[in-house]
Design a protein around this motif. Sequence first.
Motif, PDB file in Angstrom:
ATOM      1  N   LEU A 197     -87.073 -38.471  61.782  1.00  0.00           N
ATOM      2  CA  LEU A 197     -85.906 -39.138  62.621  1.00  0.00           C
ATOM      3  C   LEU A 197     -85.137 -38.386  63.460  1.00  0.00           C
ATOM      4  O   LEU A 197     -84.593 -37.552  63.352  1.00  0.00           O
ATOM      5  CB  LEU A 197     -85.011 -39.366  60.769  1.00  0.00           C
ATOM      6  N   TRP A 198     -84.980 -39.229  64.470  1.00  0.00           N
ATOM      7  CA  TRP A 198     -83.834 -38.085  65.881  1.00  0.00           C
ATOM      8  C   TRP A 198     -82.821 -38.991  65.970  1.00  0.00           C
ATOM      9  O   TRP A 198     -82.552 -40.451  65.992  1.00  0.00           O
ATOM     10  CB  TRP A 198     -84.777 -39.214  66.615  1.00  0.00           C
ATOM     11  N   ASP A 199     -82.443 -37.780  65.505  1.00  0.00           N
ATOM     12  CA  ASP A 199     -80.405 -38.407  66.727  1.00  0.00           C
ATOM     13  C   ASP A 199     -80.738 -38.739  68.236  1.00  0.00           C
ATOM     14  O   ASP A 199     -82.133 -38.241  68.711  1.00  0.00           O
ATOM     15  CB  ASP A 199     -80.125 -37.342  66.467  1.00  0.00           C
ATOM     16  N   MET A 200     -80.319 -39.133  68.495  1.00  0.00           N
ATOM     17  CA  MET A 200     -80.382 -39.450  70.469  1.00  0.00           C
ATOM     18  C   MET A 200     -79.339 -38.814  71.368  1.00  0.00           C
ATOM     19  O   MET A 200     -80.075 -37.447  72.245  1.00  0.00           O
ATOM     20  CB  MET A 200     -80.015 -40.848  70.153  1.00  0.00           C
ATOM     21  N   ASP A 201     -77.820 -38.731  71.746  1.00  0.00           N
ATOM     22  CA  ASP A 201     -76.956 -38.115  72.274  1.00  0.00           C
ATOM     23  C   ASP A 201     -76.895 -36.354  72.200  1.00  0.00           C
ATOM     24  O   ASP A 201     -76.548 -35.686  70.915  1.00  0.00           O
ATOM     25  CB  ASP A 201     -75.672 -38.712  72.251  1.00  0.00           C
ATOM     26  N   GLY A 202     -77.931 -35.821  73.814  1.00  0.00           N
ATOM     27  CA  GLY A 202     -77.492 -34.351  73.312  1.00  0.00           C
ATOM     28  C   GLY A 202     -79.357 -34.109  72.447  1.00  0.00           C
ATOM     29  O   GLY A 202     -78.888 -32.299  72.778  1.00  0.00           O
ATOM     30  N   THR A 203     -79.732 -34.886  71.977  1.00  0.00           N
ATOM     31  CA  THR A 203     -81.076 -34.387  71.010  1.00  0.00           C
ATOM     32  C   THR A 203     -82.134 -34.683  72.101  1.00  0.00           C
ATOM     33  O   THR A 203     -82.905 -33.966  72.261  1.00  0.00           O
ATOM     34  CB  THR A 203     -80.950 -35.119  69.637  1.00  0.00           C
ATOM     35  N   LEU A 204     -82.708 -36.035  72.197  1.00  0.00           N
ATOM     36  CA  LEU A 204     -82.863 -36.619  72.761  1.00  0.00           C
ATOM     37  C   LEU A 204     -83.045 -36.888  74.359  1.00  0.00           C
ATOM     38  O   LEU A 204     -83.901 -36.802  75.269  1.00  0.00           O
ATOM     39  CB  LEU A 204     -83.759 -37.949  72.396  1.00  0.00           C
TER      40      LEU A 204
END
Length: 225
Positions: free
Chosen positions: A9-16
């Motif tokens: 489960l992925w966060d988006m902004d700043g993570t990917l």
Amino acid sequence: MERRLRGVLWDMDGTLVNTEPRWIEGQKLLASEFDILWKDEDALSTVGKPMPVSAALLRERGVPLTVEQIIERQLAHVVASLADGIPWLPGAHDLLMALRDAGVPCALVTMAYRPVAERVAAGAPEGTFAAVVAGDGVAHGKPHPEPYLTGAGRIGLDPADCVAVEDTLNGTLSAEAAGCAMLTVRGVTPVPAAPGRSRVASLTEVSPEVLGRIVRGEVIDTLMG
């Protein structure tokens, strides 16, 4: 029975993706349009929080628009900034491909609204994301567990069989409250060490095998010391 990695489960902004500066730029541009000073610390205070929080703060500082209008302006700015491609963070694209090739389903779990979330998901390797949970699709944003419970549910998994990957404390608390195994990537705001919480400086340090070790209960922290 030993757990194995069933989903991520992925966060988006700043993570990917390196989109946090674009959100901050959009906030500063909007504030300056109305001669309002918006400092870096103001912007950083909203990182990882639901979009209505930053919009309400801009309005409180004097932006003469509704929360909905402010959100619309911010979304338009970031979507336009993605027209030339997705700014993947180091290691992100390769790790997504490795997970896809290993048959591990992924869900995007972000507080950004659907126009930005879907744009990023569409730019990922084909077949990467089985579900997208956006900030305008949940009743309670991070740090409430609803976003991550929703993400796990949409790919048909128990949160405990998933690793959540985050870069903010609010997002980390959301995933931990949902019962996910936790990996944080160093971002613009620090996430402190805690029992059961894995931390890395970059996704270049991560592989499906590493995520499997985390879901089995191993704590990996390359930021210690």
